[in-house]
Design a protein around this motif. Structure first.
Motif, PDB file in Angstrom:
ATOM      1  N   THR A 528       0.854  -1.180   0.000  1.00 26.28           N
ATOM      2  CA  THR A 528       0.000   0.000   0.000  1.00 26.28           C
ATOM      3  C   THR A 528       0.893   1.234   0.000  1.00 26.28           C
ATOM      4  OG1 THR A 528      -1.584  -1.241   1.310  1.00 26.28           O
ATOM      5  CG2 THR A 528      -1.905   1.137   1.182  1.00 26.28           C
ATOM      6  N   THR A 529       0.583   2.152  -0.900  1.00 25.99           N
ATOM      7  CA  THR A 529       1.426   3.342  -1.038  1.00 25.99           C
ATOM      8  C   THR A 529       0.656   4.596  -0.670  1.00 25.99           C
ATOM      9  OG1 THR A 529       0.791   3.839  -3.312  1.00 25.99           O
ATOM     10  CG2 THR A 529       2.571   2.234  -3.005  1.00 25.99           C
ATOM     11  N   GLY A 530       1.404   5.635  -0.375  1.00 26.64           N
ATOM     12  CA  GLY A 530       0.794   6.942  -0.134  1.00 26.64           C
ATOM     13  C   GLY A 530       0.748   7.789  -1.385  1.00 26.64           C
ATOM     14  N   THR A 531       1.243   7.238  -2.488  1.00 25.91           N
ATOM     15  CA  THR A 531       1.168   7.949  -3.761  1.00 25.91           C
ATOM     16  C   THR A 531      -0.102   7.538  -4.481  1.00 25.91           C
ATOM     17  OG1 THR A 531       2.507   6.199  -4.751  1.00 25.91           O
ATOM     18  CG2 THR A 531       3.660   8.179  -4.000  1.00 25.91           C
ATOM     19  N   MET A 532      -0.454   8.248  -5.533  1.00 29.54           N
ATOM     20  CA  MET A 532      -1.759   8.021  -6.179  1.00 29.54           C
ATOM     21  C   MET A 532      -1.630   8.111  -7.688  1.00 29.54           C
ATOM     22  SD  MET A 532      -4.889   7.353  -5.754  1.00 29.54           S
ATOM     23  CE  MET A 532      -5.417   6.797  -7.368  1.00 29.54           C
ATOM     24  N   SER A 533      -1.446   6.944  -8.302  1.00 27.98           N
ATOM     25  CA  SER A 533      -1.292   6.892  -9.753  1.00 27.98           C
ATOM     26  C   SER A 533      -2.580   7.311 -10.448  1.00 27.98           C
ATOM     27  CB  SER A 533      -0.934   5.462 -10.154  1.00 27.98           C
ATOM     28  OG  SER A 533      -0.762   5.362 -11.546  1.00 27.98           O
ATOM     29  N   HIS A 534      -2.455   8.127 -11.472  1.00 26.33           N
ATOM     30  CA  HIS A 534      -3.649   8.480 -12.248  1.00 26.33           C
ATOM     31  C   HIS A 534      -3.300   8.463 -13.725  1.00 26.33           C
ATOM     32  CE1 HIS A 534      -1.528  12.022 -10.744  1.00 26.33           C
ATOM     33  NE2 HIS A 534      -1.845  12.633 -11.857  1.00 26.33           N
ATOM     34  N   GLY A 535      -2.686   7.351 -14.132  1.00 27.34           N
ATOM     35  CA  GLY A 535      -2.260   7.195 -15.518  1.00 27.34           C
ATOM     36  C   GLY A 535      -0.789   6.827 -15.602  1.00 27.34           C
ATOM     37  N   GLN A 536      -0.067   6.980 -14.472  1.00 23.22           N
ATOM     38  CA  GLN A 536       1.389   6.760 -14.505  1.00 23.22           C
ATOM     39  C   GLN A 536       1.788   5.307 -14.361  1.00 23.22           C
ATOM     40  OE1 GLN A 536      -0.250   8.924 -12.579  1.00 23.22           O
ATOM     41  NE2 GLN A 536       0.681  10.933 -12.683  1.00 23.22           N
ATOM     42  N   SER A 537       0.844   4.408 -14.218  1.00 24.67           N
ATOM     43  CA  SER A 537       1.129   2.966 -14.224  1.00 24.67           C
ATOM     44  C   SER A 537       1.798   2.462 -12.947  1.00 24.67           C
ATOM     45  CB  SER A 537       2.013   2.565 -15.430  1.00 24.67           C
ATOM     46  OG  SER A 537       1.673   3.269 -16.576  1.00 24.67           O
ATOM     47  N   HIS A 538       1.531   3.083 -11.811  1.00 21.77           N
ATOM     48  CA  HIS A 538       2.195   2.645 -10.575  1.00 21.77           C
ATOM     49  C   HIS A 538       1.807   1.237 -10.147  1.00 21.77           C
ATOM     50  CE1 HIS A 538       2.746   7.110  -9.246  1.00 21.77           C
ATOM     51  NE2 HIS A 538       3.508   6.767 -10.262  1.00 21.77           N
ATOM     52  N   GLU A 539       0.622   0.798 -10.521  1.00 21.94           N
ATOM     53  CA  GLU A 539       0.252  -0.573 -10.151  1.00 21.94           C
ATOM     54  C   GLU A 539       1.228  -1.558 -10.785  1.00 21.94           C
ATOM     55  OE1 GLU A 539      -3.996  -1.476 -10.742  1.00 21.94           O
ATOM     56  OE2 GLU A 539      -4.348   0.658 -10.457  1.00 21.94           O
ATOM     57  N   THR A 540       1.836  -1.125 -11.877  1.00 19.45           N
ATOM     58  CA  THR A 540       2.829  -1.956 -12.541  1.00 19.45           C
ATOM     59  C   THR A 540       4.230  -1.660 -12.013  1.00 19.45           C
ATOM     60  OG1 THR A 540       1.433  -1.841 -14.507  1.00 19.45           O
ATOM     61  CG2 THR A 540       3.699  -2.644 -14.812  1.00 19.45           C
ATOM     62  N   THR A 541       4.615  -0.396 -12.041  1.00 14.65           N
ATOM     63  CA  THR A 541       6.011  -0.054 -11.747  1.00 14.65           C
ATOM     64  C   THR A 541       6.355  -0.249 -10.271  1.00 14.65           C
ATOM     65  OG1 THR A 541       5.321   2.259 -11.601  1.00 14.65           O
ATOM     66  CG2 THR A 541       6.265   1.523 -13.682  1.00 14.65           C
TER      67      THR A 541
END
Lengths: 831, 177, 288
Positions: A528-541
């Motif tokens: 669980t992260t405190g960042t918030m992907s909104h198109g940047q593909s964080h679920e992957t990276t």
């Protein structure tokens, strides 16, 4: 500093290729010490986000439907500047389908107030009410919330509102705002000035300018823009009786900040607010500030004790949402006869519209511009004054790049102009002045970590030369056509930590971030992260980072984000911070969890932890390949057979880590090269070639980085050639639809090549630097330089944006009296 | 005589044929097709981005032709076959077009993606032999704020090329309307 | 951006539609493809109390070329149907019409938008309005009193206003004769948008290639699409078809017009575009 510093690895300036890691071999179980080899970082793996988004199963805020839900819209000011003497909503409440309508007085909410800890001479704090009370400061400002049984009825309701105004003279232009005796947008802000800082002022700078053999000046204005996420803003608010909590589902890049402000405005404990962010259709900065409407929606839901949804429509998104980028530069640069820059002097005015945004304030643009303007060049003397002025326009918020697209453009124009004055090639002039030795502490007191400024520019120029564009330009000139070649080079501070943000003196100081890694009984990992992907593909990276750290298959890792109840605090996604800061926290959390797994295995074997090592999905006994525990076995013990745990080890397998940056941050860099053709008779600017060479350190997923670069460049092109938010003299917005606000399409945006260089960051946990904004930063300068190069024979120079076809057509009319293209003398390369 | 009339605020029974299933909804005549799909039927894969026909996020197929579902009323879709992004794949298996989008990183935030998919699906069905330039021209019908479009064009072109390899007989240009 | 409420009527035939129009008066509006109307309704810039859906009327989407060479297009034919019409229905003599379709919005607009809707909406830069003006089209309207034919030059009255009576609907547009050497071109900052200026040219070429005259029409330079006799003179002067003649024609067009000066372009710029686009249209017409 968290973690150990890594020295930058060798860097390949010539190939421009991404590292291609070996394919993952799940069976080998090979490992190196406590850090298994890293098959994932650097791999362009497919995105974990894709399947749901491609099948229509993504869930965006407006997709949420709750039983009994009502729909909100806002009565908005029709005047740019006025005293509101009455708001009559009686008629609204009679409209069929309307359930309720509330003014500021009905809801009694606290204001949104963003502050800087600076003296009043430098910063004037202003309050932004959730709903305007007796004063409106821009056309579109929310005055009342109307709640109805369906969105159509809500709009019917808006039409029945009666607002009585006493008009005040609107302030819509910089000259009007700064004129003596100008009407005041905020009574507490004399001269309509919210921020006024003068910085650096190197001693003797006036003498340098007086004596320098070459002094060039640029005056540039940049158009007001809308970050324009394709999903507009929106929120669904509902009260959860069981949790005694407001659930606010909203499209936000910064869920925790929304929670903080919502709790303050509603006068609730912060525990009583849970912000959950569904899938997000972009943000680009517009959604990293706290919006008034989402709080009003929450207040209405509490008042009515029913779920309420607000979805911003496009007209409101264009006219009443957060805007950015309207700036005015008066800049001078002094050069010696050899083309070395001696001094830079700039006066910057940023039109921040009607209010300070939370948490960044109206200082966001002027403070960024003034601190960072010298950029990639060795500027020995610097003086800057930067101001934020307030006008009767929708307020400004950060937008991808924040001021850097503007000041880079001005710097690059200064260099191009100096090159013309000095009769030298502009690329050579840049080379003479680029920072090439790192770390470098600039005149702006910022220390730049290693980058590939020179190498990126070299590769970019070589690319265009090798492809024959210089010859093609010459041939075109001979045919009477207008080809131009332009470059930009720049670096971008990413990974701002608390230290760097503290220099802004904001009341709340972003910087660190947090990650929690939890392994379940089956050995699968949720981070669980405190960042918030909104198109940047964080679920992957982010999953790539965690999987590498623990030697897990990517499918075993799930990233969770955007839920304020899942992590204590986080700062979300903006300022290209997520991979640099959040990604480091992810790695640290995974590393901590790895240590726990080793402790547990060591205890079972009765050996010191040092005698264990992580392998692929298992802990091995060092020196004995045959002895190992799989993660599943260890998790089984940790959760389900706690009686087997040694003393001192608690049941469960989770670890939380924070990461912060305690220096000036890490600088990504890039060079952009552009070839344009200007069409006589229409003024159309056609981009024939766009080459980007970028260096964001270790690219976790090169395809994702390319996507960020290309998309960023598209937005930069949009700003320099197409988009502008405009107003009439009365402050009425005149770009109210996509007919007027010309977002470019596939017809206007060219193919873009992206070459990667890699100068790893020494102090992020992965060697990565931020990659979110660079494309947008470099494009305006490169395109504008190319346009000016093509215009060279006309003698016309264009410094302000957007550059419209009409502007270009007018410039080209001077072709008839044109002079031939001058030949540059090439300076000797000095280093 | 045979004309039908539905009054404002009076709910109207509208039959919609969506993704192979027949639905009936009771709604006001002013309900757009996009809103009917999303809010009345709960088929939310079709997104709404501008409500004036420029961005194309709401693009669906109406009798196989790509149309803006924000620029028509649900009532106008009676008697026609509507297809949305939910129809593209069978269960969880992605279609070739969807796979191409993923392989080319043709999406980032994914909000515009259903519109581009339906645009491409409709266009390629009519013009299986489309050139890359023609594809770019059609992609220019919709807005994407994330990708810069290049990967979308490449994904569609790749998908079209793969389809042609599988079924070369489909090469005959579709000129019939 | 949700439309105001309206009463929805579905017309089964032209008589039904015109009868409803007559009954309901000014507050009724026809909707066919709705590609301009619904956008305006979503902004509540248009708020008809009654909407009469003529989209389901049979027999109005025809497209055929008569033996005499006249092209008849049903009012409900879509732009896309014209764009993709087989050659036996829309032959080379009217290729200018087929090719002009690519300038209309984008594919998903062209699949819904109709010929009649575009003409009745009468945007000064709309392609159909320009084609009708250029090619002396005849528009057929039906009202409760029957049918009448209106020449294109009498049809457009100004911004979004036409000769149509409130109770009339367009049923057909006829292009009376082939125009084998004609072209339409335009410029917008972003392709697919309404043009800043659009230009259409039809050249009258003899079998031996001599230029016997021609027509020039412009959009975006006035409240309605206009023919430019001054420019046409240059084509009828007996000069050979070629760059010099076309340049003179374009120059005459730019000099003759008195274009608007607004946020989409100054009068000066519209003249510049006129010069460019008329030249281009002449060249493209010649190349056919």
């Amino acid at each position: 500093m968290n973690g150990e510093a890594r020295t930058p690895g060798p860097y390949d300036a010539t190939s421009g290729e991404a590292r291609t890691p070996a394919p993952y071999d799940a069976t080998s179980g090979e490992a190196h010490g406590s850090a298994p080899s890293r098959p994932w970082i650097g791999a362009s793996v497919g995105r974990r986000e894709d399947p749901r988004l491609l099948t229509g199963r993504g869930r965006f805020t407006d997709d949420i439907h709750l039983p009994g839900m009502l729909y909100a819209q806002f009565v908005r000011s029709t005047m740019a500047h006025a005293t509101v003497t009455a708001i009559d909503l009686d008629g609204v409440r009679q409209v069929p389908g309307v359930v309720a309508a509330f003014t500021a007085a009905d809801l009694d909410l606290g204001d949104i107030t963003a502050r800087l800890d600076r003296p009043r001479s430098e910063y004037v704090p202003t309050d932004m009410p959730v709903l305007a009370r007796d004063r409106v400061r821009y056309a579109g400002e929310p005055l009342a919330i109307v709640v109805a049984r369906d969105p159509y009825a809500a709009e019917d309701g808006l039409e029945a509102a009666k607002v009585t105004y006493e008009p005040r003279p609107p302030v819509t232009r910089e000259a009007d705002a700064l004129a003596p005796g100008a009407p005041l947008v905020h009574d507490e802000a004399p001269g309509n000035t919210l921020v006024d800082v003068s910085m650096f002022a190197t001693e003797g700078i006036d003498t340098v300018f007086a004596e320098a053999p070459c002094v060039v000046a640029v005056e540039a204005r940049t158009g007001r823009q809308n970050a324009l996420p394709l999903e507009t803003r929106g929120a669904v608010a509902s009260w959860d009786d069981r949790e005694e909590q407001l659930l606010l589902q909203t499209s936000s890049q910064t869920p925790h900040q929304v929670r903080t402000v919502t709790a303050r405005c509603l006068r609730l404990d912060e525990r009583s607010v849970r912000v959950v962010v569904p899938d997000m259709g972009g943000g680009f900065g517009q959604k990293c500030v706290v919006g008034r409407e989402e709080i009003a929606t929450a207040a209405a839901a509490l008042r009515l004790d029913r779920p309420v949804k607000w979805t911003e429509d496009r007209k409101d998104a264009l006219t009443a949402s957060f805007l950015a980028r309207e700036q005015h530069y008066e800049a001078r640069a002094a050069f010696d006869a050899d083309g070395r820059v001696l001094a830079l002097d700039a006066d910057i005015v940023c039109d921040m519209g009607a209010y300070s945004c939370f948490p960044f304030t109206a200082g966001i643009e002027p403070l960024m511009a003034s601190a960072e303007m010298p950029g990639v060049y060795k500027v020995p003397a610097y003086r800057v004054r930067a101001r934020a002025i307030t006008t009767n326009k929708a307020p400004s918020a950060p937008y991808r790049g924040v001021s850097r697209p503007q000041y880079v453009m001005v710097m690059e124009r200064l260099f191009e102009r100096a090159a013309r004055e000095l009769g030298v090639d502009a690329v050579e002039l840049r080379r003479r002045n680029l920072i090439t030795e790192f770390p470098y502490t600039g005149v702006n007191n910022i220390t730049y970590d290693p980058g590939s400024y020179r190498e990126a520019l070299d590769l970019c120029e070589r690319t265009l030369r090798d492809e024959g564009w210089y010859e093609r330009r010459a041939a075109a000139t001979a045919e009477g056509r207008h080809l131009g070649i332009g470059y930009s080079c720049f670096s971008e501070r990413t990974g701002y930590g608390s230290t760097a943000f503290a220099q802004r003196k904001m009341e709340v100081v972003p910087g660190y971030d947090i990650a929690e890694a939890r392994m379940d009984t089956s050995g699968a990992l949720v981070v669980t992260t405190g960042t918030m992907s909104h198109g940047q593909s964080h679920e992957t990276t982010m999953a790539q980072i965690a999987a590498d750290q623990l030697g897990l298959d990517l499918a075993k890792v799930r990233i969770h984000q955007g839920d304020t109840d899942r992590v204590g605090y986080g700062w979300g996604t903006f300022a290209s911070r997520s991979i640099a800061v959040g990604g480091s926290a992810v790695r640290l959390a995974a590393a901590k969890l790895g240590t726990k797994l080793r402790h547990l295995a060591a205890a079972r074997w009765g050996v010191p932890t040092e005698e264990t090592e992580l392998g692929r999905g298992l802990v091995r006994r060092r020196g004995d390949q045959a002895q190992y525990f799989t993660y599943e076995q260890l998790a089984d013990i940790a959760y389900l057979k706690a009686h087997l745990l040694p003393k001192g080890l608690e049941p469960g397998l989770s670890a939380t880590a924070t990461f912060d940056v305690f220096n000036d941050g890490t600088f990504s860099n890039a060079a952009h090269g552009v070839v344009v053709e200007l069409h006589e008779g229409t003024g159309q600017v056609e981009i024939l070639r766009y080459a980007c060479v970028e260096d964001c350190g270790v690219a976790i997923n090169p395809k994702v980085v390319e996507g960020q670069a290309r998309g960023g460049i598209a937005q930069g092109i949009a700003g320099v050639l197409f988009e502008q938010i405009t107003y009439d003299d009365q402050g009425e917005p005149s770009a109210t639809s996509f007919m007027d606000y010309k977002v470019p399409t596939a017809h206007e945006i060219p193919n873009i090549t992206v070459a990667h260089l890699e100068t790893p960051c020494a102090f992020t946990e992965t060697g990565a630097k931020g990659a979110g904004e660079g494309g947008t930063i470099g494009a305006p300068a490169a395109v504008l330089n190319a346009v000016n190069d093509a215009l060279l024979p006309t003698g016309v120079e264009l410094d302000s944006t957007p550059v419209t076809p009409e502007t270009v057509a007018r410039a080209l009319e001077r072709t008839a009296t044109a002079s031939p293209r001058p030949e540059y003398t090439r300076l000797e390369r000095t280093r | 005589m045979s004309d039908t009339t539905h009054h404002p605020h009076h709910q109207q029974l509208i039959g919609l044929h969506v993704n192979g299933e027949q639905y009936e909804i009771l709604t006001e005549p002013r309900r757009t097709l996009a809103d009917a799909l999303r809010h009345d039927l709960g088929i939310t894969g079709t997104h709404v981005g501008c409500e004036h026909g420029i961005c194309g996020a709401c693009t669906v197929l109406l009798d196989d032709a790509p149309v803006r579902s924000c620029l028509m009323f649900a009532a106008q879709a009676e008697g026609a076959r509507v297809r949305t992004v939910e129809s593209l794949s069978d269960g969880r298996e992605l279609s070739d077009l969807q796979q191409a989008f993923s392989a080319h990183h043709a999406l980032q935030c994914g909000f515009c993606t259903p519109g581009f998919l339906m645009l491409a699906e409709g266009f390629l069905a009519e013009r299986p032999d489309a050139t890359k330039e023609e594809i770019r021209e059609v992609v220019a019908a919709n807005l994407c704020r994330c990708t810069g479009y290049q990967t979308i064009v490449e994904a569609i072109d790749d998908c079209a090329a793969a389809r042609r390899r599988v079924a070369p007989t489909a090469l005959a240009p579709a000129q019939d309307d | 951006m949700k439309p105001a409420a309206f009463t929805y009527h579905r017309a089964r035939d032209v008589d039904g539609a015109t009868r409803l129009l007559a009954e309901l008066g000014d507050e009724a509006k026809l909707i066919a493809g709705g590609q301009s109307l619904v956008a305006m309704m979503n902004f509540r810039l248009a708020r008809p109390r009654h909407l009469i859906d003529i989209g389901g009327i049979d027999g109005l989407d025809h497209l055929r070329t008569d033996a005499g060479g006249a092209l008849r297009v049903g009012a409900l034919a879509t732009h896309h149907a014209v764009h993709t019409a087989p050659p036996d229905r829309l032959g080379p003599g009217h290729a200018v019409i087929r090719d002009a379709m690519r300038w209309i919005g984008h594919l998903p607009i062209r699949t819904r938008g109709t010929v009649g809707g575009s003409l009745a909406h009468a945007d000064a830069t709309a392609e159909w309005c320009l084609l009708a003006t250029l090619l002396d089209a005849e528009l057929t309207a039906r009202g409760p009193g029957g049918r009448r034919r209106i020449a294109a030059r009498d049809f457009f009255h100004g911004y979004y206003t036409t000769a149509l009576e409130p109770h009339e609907m367009l049923t057909e547009i006829t292009f009376p004769r082939p125009a084998p050497h004609a072209a339409l071109t335009e410029f917008a900052e972003r392709q697919g948008d309404f043009a800043t200026v659009s230009a259409a040219v039809s050249l009258d070429l003899a079998d031996d290639g001599a230029l016997r005259g021609g027509r020039v029409a412009l959009g975006g330079v006035d409240a309605l699409p206009v023919r430019v006799p001054e420019a046409e003179e240059a084509l009828g002067s007996g000069a050979p078809p070629g760059p010099e003649t076309f340049a003179r024609c374009a120059e005459a067009a730019a000099a003759a017009i008195d274009p608007p000066d607004d946020a989409n372009g100054s009068a000066h710029y519209r003249r510049t575009l006129t010069r460019t686009l008329v030249t281009r249209a002449c060249e493209e017409a010649m190349a056919r």
